[in-house]
Design an enzyme around this catalytic site. Structure first.
Site, PDB file in Angstrom:
ATOM      1  CB  SER A  94      -0.801   0.070   1.237  1.00  0.00           C
ATOM      2  OG  SER A  94      -1.703   1.309   1.423  1.00  0.00           O
TER       3      SER A  94
ATOM      4  CE1 TYR B 228      -4.150  -2.300   4.727  1.00  0.00           C
ATOM      5  CE2 TYR B 228      -3.385  -0.086   4.640  1.00  0.00           C
ATOM      6  CZ  TYR B 228      -3.737  -1.273   4.145  1.00  0.00           C
ATOM      7  OH  TYR B 228      -3.911  -1.316   2.731  1.00  0.00           O
TER       8      TYR B 228
END
Length: 251
Positions: free
Chosen positions: A136, A149
């Site tokens: 990401s 995350y």
């Protein structure tokens, strides 16, 4: 990568980016199997003509059973996309966040390792193939409301780099997909400026089709995140993103 004649397993392909990439691989002419936990979504994909397998990346036995079932039906499998992931808000002032942190690491990082470990021996024996890991932009430019995350995706990035080095010479490539915020069912609520899913998938497939395929698949929208430290914009961008801490309950 020749995307027209692959046999592709998309783990975590029952929704969002994974499902769209599964459909794009199929549209290009590849055979696609989708793995996931949602029986209804798998049934819908099966009705569309996809191969499917139930697979929970947090469960060793589930991953092993799915591997055996997929390879029994598709011994020519040559591409594994490890898409499974969760995005959870966490308030680090509240110790109760630990459950979310643990679930995030177990799915995003350990789950990726489980999938990679399950299929790497087959791909090495096959003598050719591609493992696609998914990180990401948040791995490189943290989003403070989702700290674990960010940590999990940074871990997948480091793991991908090491995996690529260890598999050098085996014929198995390791490609890291680095999405920005993409307008799927979850991201469009977090970020109304997220990149439309269709535009993202088109750009990703174009990058995958390059010869050689880049080690990192970086769509234009994610480059400002990937290279923030190099470009000197890191501190300013993290400060801007820290304003989103207001979305946490009680802030």
């Amino acid at each position: 990568m020749n995307i027209t004649s692959r046999t592709v397993l998309v783990v975590g392909g029952t929704s969002g980016i994974g499902r769209e990439l599964a459909r794009r691989f199929a549209a290009a002419g590849s055979t696609v199997i989708v793995g996931g936990r949602n029986p209804e979504a798998l049934a819908q994909l099966a009705a569309e003509g996809f191969g499917t397998t139930e697979l929970d990346v947090t469960d060793d036995g589930s991953v092993s059973r799915a591997r055996d079932a997929v390879l029994a039906r598709h011994p020519d499998l040559d591409t594994v996309v490890a898409m499974s992931g969760v995005m959870l808000l966490e308030d680090l002032r509240d110790p109760a966040h630990f459950d979310a942190a643990q679930a995030t690491i177990n799915t995003n990082l350990i789950g990726t390792i489980r999938v990679v470990d399950a299929f790497t021996p087959h791909l090495i024996a096959h003598g050719t193939g591609t493992i696609v890991t998914v990180t990401s932009g948040i791995a490189f430019l943290p989003f403070p409301p989702m700290p674990t995350y960010a940590a999990s995706k940074a871990g997948v990035h480091a793991y991908s780099e090491a995996l690529r080095a260890q598999l050098d010479g085996t014929g198995v490539e390791v490609v890291e997909l680095v999405p920005p915020a993409v307008a799927t069912a979850g991201q469009d609520q977090v970020n109304p400026h997220a990149l439309p899913l269709d535009a993202f998938a088109t750009e990703v497939m174009q990058l995958l089709a390059q010869d050689p395929t880049p080690n990192e698949l970086l769509v234009e929208r994610v480059k400002m995140h990937r290279w923030a430290e190099r470009d000197g914009s890191y501190a300013e961008l993290v400060a801007q993103r820290s304003q989103a801490l207001a979305m946490l309950p009680g802030r």
